[in-house]
Write an enzyme that holds these catalytic residues in place. Structure first.
Site, mmCIF file in Angstrom:
data_model
loop_
_atom_site.group_PDB
_atom_site.id
_atom_site.type_symbol
_atom_site.label_atom_id
_atom_site.label_comp_id
_atom_site.label_asym_id
_atom_site.label_seq_id
_atom_site.Cartn_x
_atom_site.Cartn_y
_atom_site.Cartn_z
ATOM 1 N N TYR A 26 0.836 -1.200 0.000
ATOM 2 C CA TYR A 26 0.000 0.000 0.000
ATOM 3 C C TYR A 26 0.875 1.256 0.000
ATOM 4 C CZ TYR A 26 -3.278 3.498 1.837
ATOM 5 O OH TYR A 26 -4.035 4.633 2.029
ATOM 6 N N GLU A 48 -11.981 5.946 5.427
ATOM 7 C CA GLU A 48 -11.416 6.660 6.573
ATOM 8 C C GLU A 48 -12.468 6.759 7.681
ATOM 9 O OE1 GLU A 48 -8.501 7.490 7.367
ATOM 10 O OE2 GLU A 48 -7.405 7.342 5.484
ATOM 11 N N TRP A 56 -5.829 1.063 10.264
ATOM 12 C CA TRP A 56 -5.980 1.083 8.816
ATOM 13 C C TRP A 56 -5.737 -0.303 8.236
ATOM 14 C CZ3 TRP A 56 -8.419 2.922 5.073
ATOM 15 C CH2 TRP A 56 -8.008 2.756 3.749
#
Length: 208
Positions: A26, A48, A56
């Protein structure tokens, strides 16, 4: 996009991604590189919000499930979700089953449609809040970055979205959006991707 698999094994990255393959991929292929794609920006706004109170990594590992569950984050399609869709999503073990966050994503799609009545694009709206590079710290070290949880522009974006009726769009959440979508370059000194993010930003055409 850079290809994580083509990079040397000992390359230096931002400290937050550690050695986890999910995070490294990522980081190397997405995080901090400028984005103008409407779907990706809306997806990130939604994810988010779902991340609130979670890591995350949890969201990243469920991202493909979220895409399937939320019509690939097509703004118009999500804006039409109703109670039947909410019940479907609450029963989907592949995503975060939190009614408030699910309803917020649907609400935000509806608010995005309203925003698009007056704005040329979601991208053009968001990129208006890009911080001036001169306002950023002269030297970004891991220690400096750990103290940076928002900025005046992220706070202004949060305030404006809330005024428009959006949910789960606090200043810290909006700063995380800016970091991920390249509105700020928070790859720290020594990270290989810092220079690549700068190069991409110079070639990037800001949406108008």
């Amino acid at each position: 996009m850079p290809n994580a698999q083509a990079l040397p094994a000992d390359i230096q990255r931002c400290s937050w991604c550690g050695t986890l393959e999910d995070y490294c991929r990522y980081h190397d292929e997405e995080w901090g590189f400028p984005v103008a794609d409407e779907r990706r920006l809306f997806e990130k706004l939604c994810l988010e919000g779902f991340q609130a109170g979670l890591s995350w990594l949890t969201i990243l590992r469920k991202r493909e499930n979220f895409r399937q569950a939320f019509a690939n984050f097509d703004i118009e399609k999500v804006s039409r979700f109703g109670e039947r869709d909410i019940q479907r999503l609450l029963g989907d073990a592949g995503i975060v089953r939190h009614r408030g966050k699910i309803e917020a994503a649907i609400n935000n799609a509806q608010r995005a449609c309203e925003l698009l009545d007056t704005e040329s694009s979601l991208a053009a709206y968001l990129w208006r809040f890009e911080p001036d590079p001169a306002s950023r710290p002269a030297r970004l070290t891991p220690e400096v970055l750990r103290t940076m949880t928002t900025c005046p522009e992220a706070t202004a974006l949060s305030k404006d979205l809330k005024k428009r009726g959006w949910r789960f769009v606090g200043p810290t959440t909006m700063y995380a959006l800016m970091q991920a979508m390249g509105l700020v370059n928070d790859h720290h000194e020594g990270c290989w991707a810092r220079a690549e993010a700068l190069r991409q930003r110079k070639a990037f055409r800001v949406p108008r």
